[in-house]
Design an enzyme around this catalytic site. Structure first.
Site, PDB file in Angstrom:
ATOM      1  N   ASP A  75      23.327  48.668 -37.262  1.00  0.00           N
ATOM      2  CA  ASP A  75      22.180  48.393 -36.261  1.00  0.00           C
ATOM      3  C   ASP A  75      22.999  49.271 -34.977  1.00  0.00           C
ATOM      4  OD1 ASP A  75      21.024  46.928 -33.897  1.00  0.00           O
ATOM      5  OD2 ASP A  75      19.604  46.736 -35.469  1.00  0.00           O
TER       6      ASP A  75
ATOM      7  N   TRP B   8      16.895  46.501 -35.053  1.00  0.00           N
ATOM      8  CA  TRP B   8      16.322  47.489 -36.187  1.00  0.00           C
ATOM      9  C   TRP B   8      16.759  46.672 -37.528  1.00  0.00           C
ATOM     10  CZ3 TRP B   8      13.624  49.785 -33.257  1.00  0.00           C
ATOM     11  CH2 TRP B   8      14.243  50.162 -32.132  1.00  0.00           C
ATOM     12  N   ASP B   9      17.476  45.911 -37.795  1.00  0.00           N
ATOM     13  CA  ASP B   9      17.719  45.260 -38.964  1.00  0.00           C
ATOM     14  C   ASP B   9      16.723  44.512 -39.525  1.00  0.00           C
ATOM     15  OD1 ASP B   9      20.481  46.282 -40.047  1.00  0.00           O
ATOM     16  OD2 ASP B   9      21.340  44.909 -38.546  1.00  0.00           O
ATOM     17  N   VAL B  10      16.265  43.846 -38.499  1.00  0.00           N
ATOM     18  CA  VAL B  10      14.970  42.715 -38.531  1.00  0.00           C
ATOM     19  C   VAL B  10      13.779  43.361 -38.993  1.00  0.00           C
ATOM     20  CG1 VAL B  10      13.790  40.695 -37.714  1.00  0.00           C
ATOM     21  CG2 VAL B  10      16.177  41.004 -37.068  1.00  0.00           C
TER      22      VAL B  10
ATOM     23  N   GLY C  38      14.181  44.951 -42.670  1.00  0.00           N
ATOM     24  CA  GLY C  38      14.014  43.764 -43.734  1.00  0.00           C
ATOM     25  C   GLY C  38      12.905  43.617 -44.090  1.00  0.00           C
TER      26      GLY C  38
END
Lengths: 406, 406
Positions: A135, A166-168, A171
């Site tokens: 991220d 960005w990860d969230v 996901g």
């Protein structure tokens, strides 16, 4: 869990945030999500923060709630074959793999789809070339740290965000990607390899929110500290030192703010002086320093309780600045008073407040929060259920070090 | 668009980021997403940034790509009825509403489900009580701005993030919420009202990533500037002034970094001196200032080209700090060399680089980027298609000001 994906089986070989969050989301929707991990766990098994035992990762347990855990030594050829048999096992609701590990060995789509042609595999990577990105490195490339924070205070130093945005997003998009492929498979019988890159999610977001078109227009975003872009919003301190984020984005919020502070006449005068129509959000952004010079003293002369009572009576949009400690210790929204949360007993970490999925279905209710499994907790039951192995066969695999149990 | 949700019809009455992003995602998956807007547009029709024409919102057009637009004056009772007829129109793939406007009037679930009992309505709100919150106010409450940025530089001042992380996650989750409800309806015939609060998405994320359990343990997150939490990572300047975000999160990345910089012996000595095993990620975090004192001079003595060549040869995870301008002007990832992007002609904004959905399906390909509609562009065709109104009936609605066209 919600009884939406019940019966669906997803095998997960993942680490870090985005891919495990995708699997968590599918598990909360009721899928049977089975992690395959190597002995000792995946790359993130020790990721900080740790529990008081100094070993249990609160990060890992948070992202792997309600999944089953199978430990297989996939470094050995027979372990690799066993893992592939698990992933490619028959069943119209099975044959789904989610991974962000390098898609080779037991995670090779080519080899797996030879075993099961209708396999669905979602492979998440850092960039679309399969390169490794996290991220923080994606965020730097996207330009965000260079327009975060206060230009005066920081000069040209970048300011990283600490919440892996960005990860969230990635996901949840991974979960969507799998549901999309599974819908297509039910209609046509065909599986496929779905690729998703963390960096592309960031790039798409920049485009969707207008940042790319803005830069193309030659008027890129400037550093504006804590102000809201394009309308009025900023942080203000009350008499008692409490800070509030105060927003006048919509016309209703703006009129409410002016009314709550008794500042409508002063704002009218300000607009006239500046030649701006402050009922227009863009004009409020242009005049934000001047507006703050009126709102600031009003807030600073009152306690948080006084300010927020006036705000709530007038529909002002605001939020309190508080620490995570304060949130957890004092804010009812972060407690079981909010049906999002339940207390769970997490092996290794003890009793902890844990969220389910934030979706609230009028007919189906909400997902439960469930603890994460101990590594290998479900090795035996999964090998029996999915591959039909009996106790003796499983015992032999354990004896040979190919399978581990909790 | 991807042929995954083809045939599915979703009506959207939304503003700002999360809810329109949910609709955009469904449209990119192939759903027919129809916006209902009041004359003049919804609350965000003028949201900055604006195009060169000074009127067209690059924000709005970015989030409403590929949807159809119907304009109805829902302030009038007959307009309200018309909008409700559109939302509750028959068809097993219809009867789905996505909104973040107050769920009353033509958006009342009670009234709409009386017209169509199997309606699916997803209502997004700021907080779970239906209150008005935006990403910035939620973020303040969650505690994030108080552990963002450099403690030395900023004292105790909060640092807001500028990228609306909660909105983005919530948008994708809204799409998931609708797909989940629609899956349930296909199985059981039953619709439902799905509620989702922006603030709950933030709270759930804090829980999923371990922040809540960490605060419960009494060791909450501190401000650590641009460092990566729990392992080694930070920003470094090259000889030519270029900044890089450099990460040694996994063992492989860390060993690659030590090798690229020729610093393995120095790191071994450092670990010995500090009594830390730097092969452990947590030890690297504890020793991060010392590690930076070794990595920093190595980077500072070399140009960006030299540093990144060595990094790439050794599998180091890094990203360049650059502005959005630089990204858009110079970075091939943000161009049509990346199949995520296409050039579109956006009415009001001209030719612009626009992303599709970041998912890449081996069998189905990718979604196209399509321009946003002009307000009311599809009023006539939608009223004809969905409600079967003929030209004379639609003309009468237009004459009475109940329906507007582009």
């Amino acid at each position: 869990m919600l009884p939406i994906l019940d019966g669906l089986r997803v095998v997960e070989a993942t680490a870090f945030i985005a891919a495990p969050l995708g699997g968590l989301t599918l598990a909360q929707f009721g899928a049977d999500v089975i992690r395959i991990d190597p002995p000792g766990g995946s790359l993130d098994i020790g990721r900080w923060p740790l529990a008081d035992d100094g070993r249990t990762s609160l990060f890992w347990t948070g992202l792997n709630k309600g999944k089953r855990s199978v430990v297989i030594d996939t470094a050995q050829p027979e372990g690799r074959e066993l893992a592939m048999a698990l992933i490619a096992a028959p069943g119209e609701d099975a044959g789904i793999l989610l991974t962000n590990l390098p898609p080779r060995g037991f995670l090779s789509y080519e080899d797996l789809s030879a075993l099961r042609p209708d396999l669905i595999q979602l492979t998440l990577s850092g960039d679309r070339h399969g390169g490794s990105q996290v991220d923080y490195t994606v965020n730097a490339r996207l330009g965000v740290p260079l327009f975060t924070g206060d230009a005066q205070a920081n000069g040209l130093r970048p300011v990283n965000h600490v919440m892996p945005a960005w990860d969230v997003g990635t996901g949840y998009l991974a979960a969507l990607g799998i549901l999309g492929a599974e819908r297509h498979r039910r209609k046509t019988g065909r599986g496929q390899h779905v690729k998703l890159a963390l960096q592309d999610v960031g790039l798409a977001t920049l485009g969707n929110l207008g940042f790319i078109a803005e830069a193309e227009s030659g008027r890129p975003r400037q550093r504006i500290g804590n102000d809201l872009f394009g309308a009025f919003g900023g942080d203000f301190a009350c008499r008692d030192g409490e800070h509030l984020m105060i927003v006048g984005l919509t016309g209703r919020q703006w009129r409410g703010l002016c009314k709550a502070c008794g500042l409508q006449p002063a704002m009218d005068a300000l607009g006239e002086r500046l030649g701006l129509d402050l009922s227009q959000e863009g004009a409020r952004f242009v005049a934000r320093r001047h507006i703050a010079e009126l709102v600031g003293p009003w807030v600073a002369a009152r306690s948080k309780a006084e300010v927020t009572a006036a705000f709530d009576a007038n529909g002002v949009c605001w939020g309190p600045y508080q620490t995570v400690e304060q949130l957890v210790a004092q804010d009812a929204e972060c407690s079981t008073a909010n049906p999002l949360f339940q207390h769970i007993e997490q092996p290794g970490a003890g009793r902890t407040l844990a969220p389910g999925l934030p979706l609230d279905y009028s007919e189906l209710g909400r997902s439960d929060a469930r603890p994460a499994a101990r590594l290998g907790q479900h090795s035996e039951e999964v090998l029996h259920e999915v591959l039909g192995l009996d106790g003796a066969a499983i015992g032999a695999l354990i004896d040979r070090g190919l399978v581990r149990t909790a």
